[in-house]
Design an enzyme around this catalytic site. Structure first.
Site, PDB file in Angstrom:
ATOM      1  N   HIS A   1       0.841  -1.202   0.000  1.00 28.08           N
ATOM      2  CA  HIS A   1       0.000   0.000   0.000  1.00 28.08           C
ATOM      3  C   HIS A   1       0.871   1.246   0.000  1.00 28.08           C
ATOM      4  O   HIS A   1       1.781   1.361   0.804  1.00 28.08           O
ATOM      5  CB  HIS A   1      -0.912   0.023   1.233  1.00 28.08           C
ATOM      6  CG  HIS A   1      -2.080  -0.904   1.116  1.00 28.08           C
ATOM      7  ND1 HIS A   1      -3.204  -0.789   1.875  1.00 28.08           N
ATOM      8  CD2 HIS A   1      -2.299  -1.962   0.303  1.00 28.08           C
ATOM      9  CE1 HIS A   1      -4.077  -1.732   1.547  1.00 28.08           C
ATOM     10  NE2 HIS A   1      -3.536  -2.461   0.599  1.00 28.08           N
TER      11      HIS A   1
ATOM     12  N   PRO B   1      -4.126   0.605  19.157  1.00 27.85           N
ATOM     13  CA  PRO B   1      -3.858   0.091  17.810  1.00 27.85           C
ATOM     14  C   PRO B   1      -3.946   1.112  16.676  1.00 27.85           C
ATOM     15  O   PRO B   1      -3.560   0.789  15.551  1.00 27.85           O
ATOM     16  CB  PRO B   1      -4.926  -0.996  17.630  1.00 27.85           C
ATOM     17  CG  PRO B   1      -6.016  -0.606  18.549  1.00 27.85           C
ATOM     18  CD  PRO B   1      -5.372   0.063  19.720  1.00 27.85           C
TER      19      PRO B   1
ATOM     20  N   TYR C   1       3.771   6.814  10.153  1.00 26.70           N
ATOM     21  CA  TYR C   1       2.979   5.618   9.853  1.00 26.70           C
ATOM     22  C   TYR C   1       3.810   4.605   9.080  1.00 26.70           C
ATOM     23  O   TYR C   1       3.835   3.412   9.416  1.00 26.70           O
ATOM     24  CB  TYR C   1       1.729   6.002   9.047  1.00 26.70           C
ATOM     25  CG  TYR C   1       0.682   4.908   8.982  1.00 26.70           C
ATOM     26  CD1 TYR C   1      -0.497   5.010   9.702  1.00 26.70           C
ATOM     27  CD2 TYR C   1       0.872   3.775   8.199  1.00 26.70           C
ATOM     28  CE1 TYR C   1      -1.464   4.015   9.646  1.00 26.70           C
ATOM     29  CE2 TYR C   1      -0.088   2.768   8.141  1.00 26.70           C
ATOM     30  CZ  TYR C   1      -1.252   2.901   8.864  1.00 26.70           C
ATOM     31  OH  TYR C   1      -2.199   1.910   8.817  1.00 26.70           O
TER      32      TYR C   1
HETATM   33  P1  FAD Z   1       2.696 -11.275  22.027  1.00 29.03           P
HETATM   34  O1  FAD Z   1       2.299 -11.413  20.621  1.00 29.03           O
HETATM   35  O2  FAD Z   1       1.650 -10.976  23.047  1.00 29.03           O
HETATM   36  O3  FAD Z   1       3.462 -12.589  22.420  1.00 29.03           O
HETATM   37  C1  FAD Z   1       3.775 -12.919  23.766  1.00 29.03           C
HETATM   38  C2  FAD Z   1       3.761 -14.409  23.903  1.00 29.03           C
HETATM   39  O4  FAD Z   1       4.138 -14.759  25.227  1.00 29.03           O
HETATM   40  C3  FAD Z   1       2.369 -14.993  23.675  1.00 29.03           C
HETATM   41  O5  FAD Z   1       2.435 -16.033  22.739  1.00 29.03           O
HETATM   42  C4  FAD Z   1       1.945 -15.484  25.056  1.00 29.03           C
HETATM   43  O6  FAD Z   1       1.100 -16.601  24.982  1.00 29.03           O
HETATM   44  C5  FAD Z   1       3.291 -15.797  25.662  1.00 29.03           C
HETATM   45  N1  FAD Z   1       3.290 -15.823  27.133  1.00 29.03           N
HETATM   46  C6  FAD Z   1       2.552 -15.091  27.992  1.00 29.03           C
HETATM   47  N2  FAD Z   1       2.822 -15.441  29.261  1.00 29.03           N
HETATM   48  C7  FAD Z   1       3.776 -16.396  29.194  1.00 29.03           C
HETATM   49  C8  FAD Z   1       4.463 -17.157  30.181  1.00 29.03           C
HETATM   50  N3  FAD Z   1       4.203 -17.007  31.492  1.00 29.03           N
HETATM   51  N4  FAD Z   1       5.372 -18.067  29.767  1.00 29.03           N
HETATM   52  C9  FAD Z   1       5.612 -18.263  28.450  1.00 29.03           C
HETATM   53  N5  FAD Z   1       4.985 -17.571  27.476  1.00 29.03           N
HETATM   54  C10 FAD Z   1       4.074 -16.654  27.852  1.00 29.03           C
HETATM   55  N6  FAD Z   1      -1.334  -4.276  17.098  1.00 29.03           N
HETATM   56  C11 FAD Z   1      -1.544  -3.586  16.009  1.00 29.03           C
HETATM   57  O7  FAD Z   1      -0.620  -2.912  15.559  1.00 29.03           O
HETATM   58  N7  FAD Z   1      -2.768  -3.628  15.364  1.00 29.03           N
HETATM   59  C12 FAD Z   1      -3.791  -4.404  15.834  1.00 29.03           C
HETATM   60  O8  FAD Z   1      -4.864  -4.445  15.238  1.00 29.03           O
HETATM   61  C13 FAD Z   1      -3.601  -5.146  16.992  1.00 29.03           C
HETATM   62  N8  FAD Z   1      -4.586  -5.909  17.491  1.00 29.03           N
HETATM   63  C14 FAD Z   1      -4.349  -6.593  18.645  1.00 29.03           C
HETATM   64  C15 FAD Z   1      -5.367  -7.357  19.206  1.00 29.03           C
HETATM   65  C16 FAD Z   1      -5.160  -8.022  20.423  1.00 29.03           C
HETATM   66  C17 FAD Z   1      -6.288  -8.837  21.022  1.00 29.03           C
HETATM   67  C18 FAD Z   1      -3.909  -7.905  21.075  1.00 29.03           C
HETATM   68  C19 FAD Z   1      -3.655  -8.602  22.394  1.00 29.03           C
HETATM   69  C20 FAD Z   1      -2.885  -7.163  20.490  1.00 29.03           C
HETATM   70  C21 FAD Z   1      -3.103  -6.483  19.292  1.00 29.03           C
HETATM   71  N9  FAD Z   1      -2.105  -5.725  18.705  1.00 29.03           N
HETATM   72  C22 FAD Z   1      -2.333  -5.039  17.590  1.00 29.03           C
HETATM   73  C23 FAD Z   1      -0.787  -5.632  19.271  1.00 29.03           C
HETATM   74  C24 FAD Z   1       0.177  -6.605  18.616  1.00 29.03           C
HETATM   75  O9  FAD Z   1      -0.495  -7.788  18.287  1.00 29.03           O
HETATM   76  C25 FAD Z   1       1.298  -6.838  19.595  1.00 29.03           C
HETATM   77  O10 FAD Z   1       1.954  -5.597  19.779  1.00 29.03           O
HETATM   78  C26 FAD Z   1       2.290  -7.917  19.185  1.00 29.03           C
HETATM   79  O11 FAD Z   1       1.689  -9.180  19.216  1.00 29.03           O
HETATM   80  C27 FAD Z   1       3.507  -7.896  20.119  1.00 29.03           C
HETATM   81  O12 FAD Z   1       4.264  -9.050  19.958  1.00 29.03           O
HETATM   82  P2  FAD Z   1       4.980  -9.718  21.220  1.00 29.03           P
HETATM   83  O13 FAD Z   1       5.686 -10.898  20.681  1.00 29.03           O
HETATM   84  O14 FAD Z   1       5.732  -8.693  21.951  1.00 29.03           O
HETATM   85  O15 FAD Z   1       3.809 -10.139  22.191  1.00 29.03           O
HETATM   86  C1  DHB Z   2      -5.188  -3.034  11.312  1.00 29.60           C
HETATM   87  C2  DHB Z   2      -5.006  -2.762  12.631  1.00 29.60           C
HETATM   88  C3  DHB Z   2      -4.632  -1.503  13.021  1.00 29.60           C
HETATM   89  O1  DHB Z   2      -4.433  -1.226  14.303  1.00 29.60           O
HETATM   90  C4  DHB Z   2      -4.454  -0.498  12.101  1.00 29.60           C
HETATM   91  O2  DHB Z   2      -4.121   0.753  12.508  1.00 29.60           O
HETATM   92  C5  DHB Z   2      -4.620  -0.777  10.775  1.00 29.60           C
HETATM   93  C6  DHB Z   2      -5.001  -2.054  10.371  1.00 29.60           C
HETATM   94  C7  DHB Z   2      -5.608  -4.392  10.910  1.00 29.60           C
HETATM   95  O3  DHB Z   2      -5.840  -5.232  11.788  1.00 29.60           O
HETATM   96  O4  DHB Z   2      -5.723  -4.639   9.703  1.00 29.60           O
END
Ligand code: FAD
Ligand code: DHB
Length: 389
Positions: free
Chosen positions: A72, A292, A382
């Site tokens: 995009h 988000p 962005y």
């Molecule tokens: P995570 O993806 O949370 O990974 C952490 C991992 O650690 C998980 O697999 C968890 O199961 C594991 N864990 C937890 N506790 C323990 C433990 N005690 N021992 C071992 N493992 C453990 N960001 C956006 O930019 N746009 C979005 O639309 C968006 N939607 C989201 C929707 C939801 C419901 C959530 C929760 C987050 C969303 N985010 C979004 C944020 C984005 O997904 C996260 O910033 C991203 O996943 C961060 O990656 P991470 O690996 O740091 O954490």
């Molecule tokens: C999506 C999520 C976001 O937080 C955003 O700013 C744009 C797109 C998505 O899930 O596609």
């Protein structure tokens, strides 16, 4: 068990860190509470910044982004009666890719499997010990119910906002902002009604039209905190999306379709500092959460581990601790930039019910959409700053 880096969490931060460390000749073991299938199917973020794609491509994880992702050039910003396209390539020389977090996660799982990476899924009772010493270790109960001890040189806390790692940093400073609204997200089996994402301000509240593929749409509505997704019928969801996204405006149409997933996501900003304590390093959501609206959460996790992997490779292979000592400060520069941008996008686009706020938001939207200086600021943030910013 013994390894060089014990990685807690097999989300994007943990698995990418393990991949980058392996490429630099450092071994790791990953511990994850959930199952592999659960982690691979979790529906979350959808947008990859320019630098995230460059990094994933440089380390052999870009093939499917090119074939299945969607490039995009920018986004649409809109409010009732007006829709403006911001072309990031023209404004900032950078762009973004629509490529779901589920796909990033699957690519990482496949790459780690091809490398025979040791990952323990479905563990419990994960506890961190002696993080201030040269001999830290992690204890846990494995899938079969046996108690295990994993000795290591360094622990990487990549366990998201609910994991134990961030609590193992004593006297950490924390910053938090909770927003008075949530996002109601749906996934629908229908071709997107737009070529690029639409971020819409509306008196009823914010709406976002995103997508996952040519046949799957992802849409979001601002809703009050505590909203039960089951209290909204599919018809009501599509009607509200049509109103807020401007169905009928200049002949534009929103095409509804079967909804396959509904969830409500509360929104907050959270930053914890420092991101290092002794031989424990935090990365991704374990250290910071953004609302988000700027699509930053996943990208920030990727940027953290890009820095952390270099720091740990230098510390463990070359016995050079300089980058590890700077890791928290280096990472926090980008964390605060993204925290500000996410807060700014959130407060510009979500309605509060206050008429004064609404006029300020509309004035800001008009300026951002029509001034090259305003638009460039949004585009640069962005599409994302270079890693190491
Ligand atoms: P995570 O993806 O949370 O990974 C952490 C991992 O650690 C998980 O697999 C968890 O199961 C594991 N864990 C937890 N506790 C323990 C433990 N005690 N021992 C071992 N493992 C453990 N960001 C956006 O930019 N746009 C979005 O639309 C968006 N939607 C989201 C929707 C939801 C419901 C959530 C929760 C987050 C969303 N985010 C979004 C944020 C984005 O997904 C996260 O910033 C991203 O996943 C961060 O990656 P991470 O690996 O740091 O954490
Ligand atoms: C999506 C999520 C976001 O937080 C955003 O700013 C744009 C797109 C998505 O899930 O596609």
């Amino acid at each position: 068990m013994r390894t060089q880096v014990a990685i807690i969490g097999a989300g994007p931060a943990g698995l990418l860190l393990s991949h980058l460390l392996a490429q630099g000749g450092v071994e790791s073991v990953v511990l994850e509470t959930r199952s592999e299938a659960y982690v691979a199917a979790r529906i979350r973020a959808g947008i990859l910044e320019h630098s995230s794609v460059e990094l994933l491509e440089a380390v052999g994880l870009g093939a499917r982004i090119r074939t299945e992702g969607d490039h995009h050039r920018g986004i649409y910003l809109q409010w009732p009666g007006e829709r403006h396209h911001l072309d990031f390539v023209d404004l900032a020389g950078r762009s973004v890719w629509v490529y779901g977090q589920t796909e990033v996660q699957k690519d990482l799982i496949a790459a780690r499997a091809a490398d025979d990476q040791e990952i323990h899924y479905e563990v419990s009772d994960v506890a961190l010990h002696e993080v201030e010493s040269d001999r830290p270790y992690v204890t846990f109960t494995d899938k079969s119910g046996s108690t295990q001890r994993l000795d290591c040189d360094v622990i990487a806390g990549c366990d998201g906002s609910f994991g134990p790692s961030r609590h193992a940093v004593p006297a950490a400073k924390t910053f938090e902002r909770v927003y008075p609204y949530s996002w109601f997200g749906i996934l629908a089996d229908v071709a997107p009604s737009t070529d690029e994402l639409i971020y819409a301000w509306h008196p009823n509240g914010f709406a976002l039209h995103s997508m996952r593929s040519a046949t799957v749409s992802r849409l979001y509505l601002q809703v009050p905190n505590g909203t039960d997704p089951e209290s909204w019928s599919d018809d009501r969801i599509w009607e509200e999306l049509a109103t807020r996204l401007g169905h009928g405006q200049n002949g534009w149409k929103l095409t509804p379709g079967p909804i396959t997933d509904k969830s409500v996501l509360p929104m907050r900003s959270y930053v914890q500092t420092p991101m290092r304590h002794g031989n424990l390093f935090l990365a991704g959501d374990a250290a910071h959460i953004v609302p988000p609206t700027g699509a930053k959460g996943l990208n920030l996790a990727i940027a953290d581990v890009a820095l952390l992997s270099k720091a740990l490779i230098a510390q463990l292979r070359e016995k050079n601790p300089a980058l590890a000592e700077r890791y928290s400060d280096d990472a926090q520069r980008r964390v605060w930039r993204c925290t500000h941008f996410s807060w700014w996008m959130t407060t510009m686009l979500h309605t509060s019910g206050d008429p004064f706020d609404a006029e300020l938001q509309l004035s800001q939207l008009r300026w951002v959409a029509t001034s090259r200086a305003g638009a460039t600021g949004l585009a640069e943030n962005y599409a994302g700053l270079p890693i190491g910013y």
